[in-house]
Design a protein around this motif. Structure first.
Motif, PDB file in Angstrom:
ATOM      1  N   HIS A 113       0.431  -0.949  -0.190  1.00 34.65           N
ATOM      2  CA  HIS A 113      -0.459  -0.092   0.358  1.00 34.65           C
ATOM      3  C   HIS A 113       0.765   1.454   0.251  1.00 34.65           C
ATOM      4  CE1 HIS A 113      -2.396  -3.972   1.985  1.00 34.65           C
ATOM      5  NE2 HIS A 113      -3.725  -2.353   1.147  1.00 34.65           N
ATOM      6  N   PRO A 114       1.220   1.444  -1.506  1.00 36.33           N
ATOM      7  CA  PRO A 114       1.930   2.397  -0.966  1.00 36.33           C
ATOM      8  C   PRO A 114       1.310   3.935  -1.134  1.00 36.33           C
ATOM      9  CG  PRO A 114       2.317   1.889  -3.422  1.00 36.33           C
ATOM     10  CD  PRO A 114       1.375   0.656  -2.633  1.00 36.33           C
ATOM     11  N   GLN A 115       2.330   4.798   0.099  1.00 36.31           N
ATOM     12  CA  GLN A 115       1.295   6.361  -0.562  1.00 36.31           C
ATOM     13  C   GLN A 115       1.251   7.578  -1.565  1.00 36.31           C
ATOM     14  OE1 GLN A 115       3.562   8.776   2.960  1.00 36.31           O
ATOM     15  NE2 GLN A 115       3.193   6.974   4.211  1.00 36.31           N
ATOM     16  N   LYS A 116       0.630   7.530  -1.687  1.00 34.82           N
ATOM     17  CA  LYS A 116       0.038   8.817  -2.638  1.00 34.82           C
ATOM     18  C   LYS A 116       1.257   9.916  -3.071  1.00 34.82           C
ATOM     19  CE  LYS A 116      -4.770   6.666  -4.347  1.00 34.82           C
ATOM     20  NZ  LYS A 116      -5.561   6.515  -4.812  1.00 34.82           N
ATOM     21  N   GLU A 117       1.518  10.732  -3.791  1.00 37.39           N
ATOM     22  CA  GLU A 117       2.483  11.650  -3.492  1.00 37.39           C
ATOM     23  C   GLU A 117       0.900  12.884  -3.491  1.00 37.39           C
ATOM     24  OE1 GLU A 117       6.187  12.430  -5.678  1.00 37.39           O
ATOM     25  OE2 GLU A 117       5.829  10.161  -5.460  1.00 37.39           O
ATOM     26  N   GLU A 118       1.359  14.207  -2.916  1.00 35.27           N
ATOM     27  CA  GLU A 118       0.684  14.709  -2.703  1.00 35.27           C
ATOM     28  C   GLU A 118       1.521  16.081  -3.916  1.00 35.27           C
ATOM     29  OE1 GLU A 118       0.051  16.979   0.850  1.00 35.27           O
ATOM     30  OE2 GLU A 118      -0.491  14.578   1.815  1.00 35.27           O
ATOM     31  N   SER A 119       0.640  16.395  -5.269  1.00 33.06           N
ATOM     32  CA  SER A 119       0.785  16.911  -5.688  1.00 33.06           C
ATOM     33  C   SER A 119       1.029  18.945  -5.194  1.00 33.06           C
ATOM     34  CB  SER A 119       0.245  16.984  -6.887  1.00 33.06           C
ATOM     35  OG  SER A 119      -1.055  18.295  -6.683  1.00 33.06           O
TER      36      SER A 119
END
Length: 121
Positions: A113-119
């Protein structure tokens, strides 16, 4: 007759005294072959010291050495030395404790469950 017993006792003590093999150790075998593509080396002594190594043209060395400690323990270390460093292995070398099961499960979860990168705008 008394002198006989004293002499016999002294001879028994001398015969029972341990012989220090390190002081009288001799080389039983010594081989060294250095070539353009590497080397081979072997050393054996009468006091149970053994060393062996071989290297290649890339600087990678495989070897081992062993001896018997003063406590009578057979010590053997095998190793590889390469561009990443010296990598010994032996039953007598300390090792890190195993990773706890909870940590292994957490690492597997994070991997799945990799973290999503914030834009950032």
């Amino acid at each position: 007759m008394y002198k006989f017993y004293v002499v016999a006792a002294l001879l028994a003590c001398v015969a029972a005294a341990p012989v220090d093999d390190d002081v009288h150790a001799e080389v039983k075998e010594l081989k060294s072959d250095v070539r353009a593509d590497g080397f081979d080396f072997t050393l054996d002594t009468t006091n149970h010291i053994h060393e062996q190594a071989s290297g290649d043209a890339h600087g990678v060395i495989h070897g081992d050495f062993e001896w018997v400690s003063p406590e009578g323990v057979h010590v053997k270390v095998a190793y590889v030395a390469d561009e990443e460093g010296y990598h010994p292995s032996s039953d007598l070398l300390p090792t890190p404790p195993p990773v706890p099961e909870a940590i292994l499960k957490a690492l597997e979860y994070l991997k799945a469950h990799p973290q999503k990168e914030e834009s950032h705008h």
